[in-house]
Design an enzyme around this catalytic site. Structure first.
Site, PDB file in Angstrom:
ATOM      1  N   LYS A  86     -13.315   2.012  -2.539  1.00  0.00           N
ATOM      2  CA  LYS A  86     -14.265   2.455  -1.519  1.00  0.00           C
ATOM      3  C   LYS A  86     -15.390   3.272  -2.138  1.00  0.00           C
ATOM      4  CE  LYS A  86     -10.989   2.720   2.371  1.00  0.00           C
ATOM      5  NZ  LYS A  86     -10.373   3.639   3.359  1.00  0.00           N
TER       6      LYS A  86
ATOM      7  N   GLU B  80       0.820  -1.211   0.000  1.00  0.00           N
ATOM      8  CA  GLU B  80       0.000   0.000   0.000  1.00  0.00           C
ATOM      9  C   GLU B  80       0.856   1.264   0.000  1.00  0.00           C
ATOM     10  OE1 GLU B  80      -4.146  -0.193   1.774  1.00  0.00           O
ATOM     11  OE2 GLU B  80      -3.110   1.064   3.225  1.00  0.00           O
TER      12      GLU B  80
ATOM     13  N   HIS C 201       7.894 -26.820   1.030  1.00  0.00           N
ATOM     14  CA  HIS C 201       7.223 -27.923   0.355  1.00  0.00           C
ATOM     15  C   HIS C 201       6.126 -27.426  -0.585  1.00  0.00           C
ATOM     16  CE1 HIS C 201       9.226 -30.994   2.861  1.00  0.00           C
ATOM     17  NE2 HIS C 201       9.248 -30.011   3.755  1.00  0.00           N
TER      18      HIS C 201
END
Length: 468
Positions: A436, A293, A322
């Site tokens: 937003k 961000e 793994h």
């Protein structure tokens, strides 16, 4: 207090080993030395802005109000629920798992001694409904965290649990079960707190969410679960001291910023954070938001196109040896891997000896699980280096509140210094704001009618053939 002892603090210093960044597909010492003057200027620029940024001053704050609140409520509360998202949640989770361990919430109350911590950081209906089913609301407190009080996810959860509390304890008792963390002067959550007469903790206006773990955002929940928040801030102060060193090649925050910057410029747009400790797995999550961000920006400070920023990837050693390490080893040379190594674990877990005739098993006997995971970290770093994949290692002497606070501050300083090197604003997030605004429009919030109409027109123009 042990953190007041200079010798102890020095023993708890987090070291940065960058030897494995050098190589054919990495960097050279000469490249670092050539860019050192720019990094030195970046350090100076961040130091000059400390007061304006706000978060570098957080280690100096008075934490007494958080300690007093925790002491007053710990016995009557069994679960402390944080309603927040992004920077209002990730740091809380990271502190909890790093200091209290991954199984803290599962311990009986008499063993943990403090309330459980539950962080609800998503508007997923099943997450919220599931939490409601398992909570005894009469012994639950909700900490609603939003600077503006307009964070849709947080406020939706607040309204959802507020109604449940009304039904469980009565509207006149809500103040015993809700505490707010918000802007000290304005915003919808501040208005609600004033109207209801609820306890409120202030958010420093200058401190952005992803830098807020050492504010009331993170300190209140830490205090409520028994974390030594004074030691946490002492570690942050020590990290601030290390990050102020004007020599970028002796300053871990600046050296880390410079290496990441140069690796990005040399075609490495991915940065991996891979702690070799389950207690630090959520620190990698916290770092991912901080780095992404802050540094993912479309324009520089002059408004010119930039499109910079590395994509952070979270991994866990030894688990992801793994899974992801195959890609790191034999995939493209487009990553810088950050390991977190721990020198002394709180527990060693001795491995018993058995099956002496089976060499593939018996060699483990007599060692400890601490030795095993340390060997795995070193082995992976060596293997990656030999494969030409650059990596660096952050070395924790041990995991405690001091080293955690130190790491928080070092990474925040590294981020700020990297922003200077990129010449971008590391403290805004316009890309997040766009999402937003669209959410407000889609849900019919007043004032966003024009954007709602534009979204509707866009939807009508979509070609249904490409939905399969």
């Amino acid at each position: 207090m042990r953190y007041e002892d200079a010798a102890w603090r020095e023993k708890q210093r987090i070291r940065l080993d960058v030897n494995n960044v050098f190589g054919t597909h990495g960097l050279t010492p000469a490249e670092l030395e050539a860019e050192a003057p720019r990094a030195a200027a970046a350090i100076a620029a961040v130091q000059e802005r400390r007061a304006d940024l706000g978060w570098p001053l957080l280690p100096d704050q008075d934490v007494t109000p958080f300690e007093q609140f925790a002491a007053a409520h710990r016995d009557r509360i069994d679960t402390f629920v944080v309603l927040g998202i992004g920077g209002s949640a990730l740091g809380n989770i990271a502190v909890q798992t790093a200091i209290n361990g991954p199984f803290y919430n599962l311990l009986p109350r008499e063993q943990r001694g403090w309330p459980r911590l539950l962080v609800l950081d998503n508007s997923d209906p099943e997450l919220n409904a599931g939490a409601l089913r398992m909570l005894d609301l009469r012994r639950t407190m909700f900490n609603v965290i939003s600077k503006s009080g307009t964070t849709a996810e947080t406020m939706a959860s607040f309204l959802y649990f507020r109604q449940a509390l009304v039904e469980a304890v009565g509207e006149d008792r809500l103040g015993d079960h809700i505490v707010l963390t918000t802007d000290p002067n304005s915003g919808f959550l501040r208005q609600i707190g004033q109207r209801e007469g609820w306890t409120m903790f202030d958010l420093p206006p200058k401190v952005g969410g992803r830098f807020s773990v050492l504010t009331s955002v993170g300190l209140l929940s830490a205090a409520m679960t028994g974390v030594n928040i004074r030691e946490l801030l002492a570690g942050a102060a020590y990290g601030r001291e290390l990050a102020a060193n004007p020599d970028p090649l002796r300053n871990p925050a600046a050296l880390g910023a410079l290496i990441n910057y140069l690796c990005f410029r040399k075609g490495k747009p991915i940065v991996v954070m891979m702690p070799y400790a389950n207690r630090l797995r959520d620190v990698a999550d916290w770092f991912a938001q901080l780095w992404a961000e802050s540094l993912g920006k479309a324009v520089d400070r002059q408004g010119k196109p930039a499109r910079v920023g590395q994509t952070p990837v979270k991994a866990l050693g030894a688990t992801d040896q793994h899974s992801q390490v195959q890609l790191y080893m034999e995939g493209p040379y487009d990553k810088l891997i950050n390991f977190i190594a721990v020198e002394q674990y709180a527990e060693t877990a001795p491995i018993p000896t058995a099956y002496a005739d089976l060499e593939g098993v018996s060699y483990l006997g007599g060692h400890t699980m601490a030795e095993l995971i340390q060997a795995e970290q070193q082995a992976t770093a060596i293997a990656l280096s030999e494969a030409g994949q650059p990596n660096i290692t952050h070395i924790f002497p041990e995991i405690n509140a001091f080293t955690l606070g130190q790491f928080f501050m070092l990474m925040e300083m590294q981020t700020a210094i990297a922003g200077e090197l990129y010449d971008i604003n590391a403290f805004d997030q316009p890309g997040v704001e766009a999402g937003k605004i669209n959410t407000y429009a889609l849900l019919g919030r007043r004032g966003f009618e024009e954007r709602r109409a534009a979204i509707a027109a866009r939807a009508q123009a979509l070609d249904s053939r490409w939905v399969v």
